[in-house]
Design a protein around this motif. Structure first.
Motif, PDB file in Angstrom:
ATOM      1  N   GLU A 106      -9.139   7.703   3.918  1.00  0.00           N
ATOM      2  CA  GLU A 106      -9.086   8.961   4.672  1.00  0.00           C
ATOM      3  C   GLU A 106      -8.580   8.732   6.101  1.00  0.00           C
ATOM      4  O   GLU A 106      -7.920   9.598   6.679  1.00  0.00           O
ATOM      5  N   PHE A 107      -8.876   7.562   6.672  1.00  0.00           N
ATOM      6  CA  PHE A 107      -8.582   7.287   8.082  1.00  0.00           C
ATOM      7  C   PHE A 107      -7.611   6.122   8.254  1.00  0.00           C
ATOM      8  O   PHE A 107      -7.468   5.589   9.359  1.00  0.00           O
ATOM      9  N   ALA A 108      -6.971   5.695   7.164  1.00  0.00           N
ATOM     10  CA  ALA A 108      -6.129   4.497   7.202  1.00  0.00           C
ATOM     11  C   ALA A 108      -4.678   4.836   6.890  1.00  0.00           C
ATOM     12  O   ALA A 108      -4.364   5.896   6.353  1.00  0.00           O
ATOM     13  N   ALA A 109      -3.796   3.883   7.213  1.00  0.00           N
ATOM     14  CA  ALA A 109      -2.406   3.932   6.768  1.00  0.00           C
ATOM     15  C   ALA A 109      -2.273   2.955   5.608  1.00  0.00           C
ATOM     16  O   ALA A 109      -3.164   2.129   5.370  1.00  0.00           O
ATOM     17  N   ALA A 110      -1.157   3.019   4.904  1.00  0.00           N
ATOM     18  CA  ALA A 110      -0.947   2.111   3.763  1.00  0.00           C
ATOM     19  C   ALA A 110      -1.024   0.654   4.209  1.00  0.00           C
ATOM     20  O   ALA A 110      -1.435  -0.219   3.448  1.00  0.00           O
ATOM     21  N   SER A 111      -0.637   0.398   5.467  1.00  0.00           N
ATOM     22  CA  SER A 111      -0.592  -0.983   5.974  1.00  0.00           C
ATOM     23  C   SER A 111      -1.879  -1.411   6.684  1.00  0.00           C
ATOM     24  O   SER A 111      -1.970  -2.547   7.157  1.00  0.00           O
ATOM     25  N   ASP A 134      -3.017  -0.246   0.818  1.00  0.00           N
ATOM     26  CA  ASP A 134      -2.251   0.072  -0.385  1.00  0.00           C
ATOM     27  C   ASP A 134      -2.530  -0.915  -1.525  1.00  0.00           C
ATOM     28  O   ASP A 134      -2.460  -0.540  -2.695  1.00  0.00           O
ATOM     29  N   GLN A 135      -2.862  -2.148  -1.168  1.00  0.00           N
ATOM     30  CA  GLN A 135      -3.208  -3.112  -2.220  1.00  0.00           C
ATOM     31  C   GLN A 135      -4.561  -2.775  -2.847  1.00  0.00           C
ATOM     32  O   GLN A 135      -4.751  -2.928  -4.053  1.00  0.00           O
ATOM     33  N   LEU A 136      -5.498  -2.335  -2.003  1.00  0.00           N
ATOM     34  CA  LEU A 136      -6.837  -2.035  -2.536  1.00  0.00           C
ATOM     35  C   LEU A 136      -6.909  -0.687  -3.239  1.00  0.00           C
ATOM     36  O   LEU A 136      -7.767  -0.482  -4.098  1.00  0.00           O
ATOM     37  N   LEU A 137      -6.049   0.232  -2.832  1.00  0.00           N
ATOM     38  CA  LEU A 137      -6.077   1.567  -3.449  1.00  0.00           C
ATOM     39  C   LEU A 137      -4.640   2.083  -3.591  1.00  0.00           C
ATOM     40  O   LEU A 137      -4.195   2.926  -2.817  1.00  0.00           O
ATOM     41  N   PRO A 138      -3.928   1.545  -4.590  1.00  0.00           N
ATOM     42  CA  PRO A 138      -2.527   1.941  -4.753  1.00  0.00           C
ATOM     43  C   PRO A 138      -2.391   3.393  -5.216  1.00  0.00           C
ATOM     44  O   PRO A 138      -3.297   3.937  -5.852  1.00  0.00           O
ATOM     45  N   ASP A 139      -1.264   3.979  -4.863  1.00  0.00           N
ATOM     46  CA  ASP A 139      -0.958   5.358  -5.299  1.00  0.00           C
ATOM     47  C   ASP A 139      -2.111   6.306  -4.997  1.00  0.00           C
ATOM     48  O   ASP A 139      -2.474   7.153  -5.810  1.00  0.00           O
ATOM     49  N   SER A 140      -2.671   6.135  -3.807  1.00  0.00           N
ATOM     50  CA  SER A 140      -3.899   6.863  -3.490  1.00  0.00           C
ATOM     51  C   SER A 140      -3.659   8.305  -3.057  1.00  0.00           C
ATOM     52  O   SER A 140      -2.564   8.680  -2.646  1.00  0.00           O
ATOM     53  N   PHE A 141      -4.718   9.044  -3.142  1.00  0.00           N
ATOM     54  CA  PHE A 141      -4.727  10.445  -2.719  1.00  0.00           C
ATOM     55  C   PHE A 141      -5.279  10.488  -1.285  1.00  0.00           C
ATOM     56  O   PHE A 141      -6.280   9.833  -0.981  1.00  0.00           O
ATOM     57  N   GLY A 142      -4.614  11.249  -0.411  1.00  0.00           N
ATOM     58  CA  GLY A 142      -5.077  11.298   0.969  1.00  0.00           C
ATOM     59  C   GLY A 142      -4.865  12.649   1.612  1.00  0.00           C
ATOM     60  O   GLY A 142      -4.389  13.592   0.951  1.00  0.00           O
TER      61      GLY A 142
END
Ligand code: THU
Length: 147
Positions: A106-111, A134-142
């Protein structure tokens, strides 16, 4: 998902996050699992917020360390995670649970970097491995999905 992650080099900023995470880990309220977790995050302003897991006799009412750290950040008026460090004891990597991955997202960028700390060589405490969001939650909803 690529499973060959290596820890990043320790810096003063990361050492500060690690120390903050360890301090709150010791305060975890875990009478049921006895599994103490600490989380500390840095925002782009440079401020550090930390939190531990808080369990409850009504088991499902307990919450994770990451949630406490995020609540501290939001309560202080900030809404961006630059880096987050999670620490727990034990041999296994203390990677954030699925729910916490979404809470961080919710508060992060992919990087955004997510560091997992714990015992390394000879029980010395350090960063065991590091991931991007992005590695921990790929293709995530935000949040951007709703705008
Ligand atoms: N826990 C966390 O604090 N963070 C996680 O990402 C995984 C699990 C806590 C919740 C509970 O208090 C204990 O660890 C055992 O599941």
């Amino acid at each position: 998902m690529d499973s060959t992650f290596t820890p990043v080099a320790m810096t003063d900023d990361l050492a500060e996050l690690l120390a903050a995470a360890r301090t709150v880990q010791a305060r975890a309220h875990v009478p049921y699992s006895r599994f103490k977790v600490g989380a500390a995050l840095r925002t782009p302003t440079g401020n550090v917020y930390a939190g531990c897991n808080v369990e409850n006799a009504a088991y499902p009412q307990g919450w994770c360390a990451e949630a406490s750290a995020i609540a501290a950040m939001v309560s202080a008026g900030e809404t961006a995670i630059e880096t987050i460090m999670v620490i727990c004891d034990g041999e296994m990597l203390g990677t954030p649970c699925g729910g916490c991955r979404q809470k961080i997202r919710e508060f992060a960028a992919a990087s955004t970097m997510i560091h997992v700390a714990g015992a390394i060589d000879d029980q010395k405490i350090g960063i065991r491995t590091s991931y991007t969001m992005d590695q921990l939650l790929p293709d995530s909803f935000g949040p951007e999905h709703l705008s």
